[in-house]
Design an enzyme around this catalytic site. Structure first.
Site: not given
Ligand code: DAK
Length: 259
Positions: A66, A109, A112, A132
């Site tokens: 997400a 997400g 998911e 998360e």
């Molecule tokens: N959100 C926003 N931006 C994201 C992102 C995300 N989840 N993942 C990556 N990006 C963005 C980065 O900020 C970066 O943007 P700029 O800095 O270039 O502007 C760009 O994408 C490229 O990412 P990286 O530079 O970080 O790329 P790397 O290859 O170095 O790393 C990575 C890739 C996937 C390992 C890293 O980007 C990362 O760790 N991303 C976050 C992964 C994460 O934590 N995902 C979980 C998010 S929480 C719900 C429904 C859904 C959810 C909750 C509730 N309900 C129905 C209630 C879901 C929650 C989640 O998913």
């Protein structure tokens, strides 16, 4: 292609293809994107020309979760009361069979969303995870539930509590993924499977999906009962009459939609 802002939509034969298209954010799933996906899925359910949906991302990312920028400043009252992500659930209620085609990151997400599909076909580059915990939260779109029912408690705890990523081969061994193929073969393999599914009777495919999904939500006796009712119900359809007649007459069936 399509008029959407965050996805590309196309159709090949009876297969609707939805490609998540926010490459700069690794397909982070913001609300506008999810609403677009939802609207295509809902339309597909009503469209007799669609027998299967393929959901895919880019080579680098199916979806990295997400969109964290949308969530960062929210409080409990908003997340629980307004339930802004409640709309996500509707994608999991799609009745048309769905295949997730996963290359690269399928995190949070993103993992998911893949789990809301009926089967996952992955490239060897796929990386699944529920990171998360590293953000100080837990999965919120079924990760603690669908994943546990799919790969069991121990591995789900491992992913949810460490936040580590799991490669495609481990995901296949765990039962998360139905097939793993080389990156260059992913599209062809997915389209082949989707074409086979879409070629069947849509009402039978929807019924099969419905019956398998009962096993997620009920005990065995109740699930078998649901399966029996759906199975028997199919005997009131033209496709059942045609499917069995075609077998006995040694010819290909002509489904009702094609008549
Ligand atoms: N959100 C926003 N931006 C994201 C992102 C995300 N989840 N993942 C990556 N990006 C963005 C980065 O900020 C970066 O943007 P700029 O800095 O270039 O502007 C760009 O994408 C490229 O990412 P990286 O530079 O970080 O790329 P790397 O290859 O170095 O790393 C990575 C890739 C996937 C390992 C890293 O980007 C990362 O760790 N991303 C976050 C992964 C994460 O934590 N995902 C979980 C998010 S929480 C719900 C429904 C859904 C959810 C909750 C509730 N309900 C129905 C209630 C879901 C929650 C989640 O998913």
């Amino acid at each position: 292609m399509s008029d959407y802002e965050n996805i590309l939509v196309s159709q090949e034969g009876r297969v609707k293809i939805i490609q998540l298209n926010r490459p700069k954010a690794l397909n982070a799933l913001n609300m506008p994107l999810m609403l677009e996906v939802q609207s295509v899925c809902m339309a597909a359910d009503k469209d007799e020309s669609v027998g299967c949906i393929v959901l895919k991302g880019s080579e680098k990312a199916f979806a990295a979760g997400a969109d964290i920028t949308e969530m960062a400043d929210k409080d409990f009252a908003h997340m629980y009361g307004v339930n802004p992500f409640g709309e996500w659930d509707k994608i999991g209620q799609t009745r048309t069979p769905m295949i997730a085609s996963v290359s690269g990151f399928a995190l949070g997400g993103g993992c998911e969303l893949a789990l809301m599909c009926d089967l996952i076909i992955a490239s060897t580059t796929a990386k699944f995870g529920q990171p998360e915990i590293t953000l100080g939260i837990i999965p919120g779109a079924g990760g603690t539930q669908r994943l546990t029912k799919t790969i069991g408690k121990s591995k789900t705890m491992d992913l949810c509590l460490t936040g580590r990523m799991m490669g495609a081969e481990e995901a296949e061994r765990a039962g998360l993924v139905s097939r793993v193929v080389d990156p260059e073969d992913l599209d062809a393999e997915v389209m082949k499977a989707a074409g086979v599914i879409a070629g069947h009777s849509k009402v039978a495919a929807m019924a099969g999906k419905d019956a398998v999904n009962r096993s997620f939500e009920t005990g065995l006796t109740e699930g078998i009962g649901a399966e029996r009712r759906v199975f028997a119900g199919l005997f009131s359809t033209a496709d059942q009459k045609e499917g069995m007649a075609a077998f006995l007459e040694k010819r290909k069936p002509v489904w009702s939609r094609d008549q």
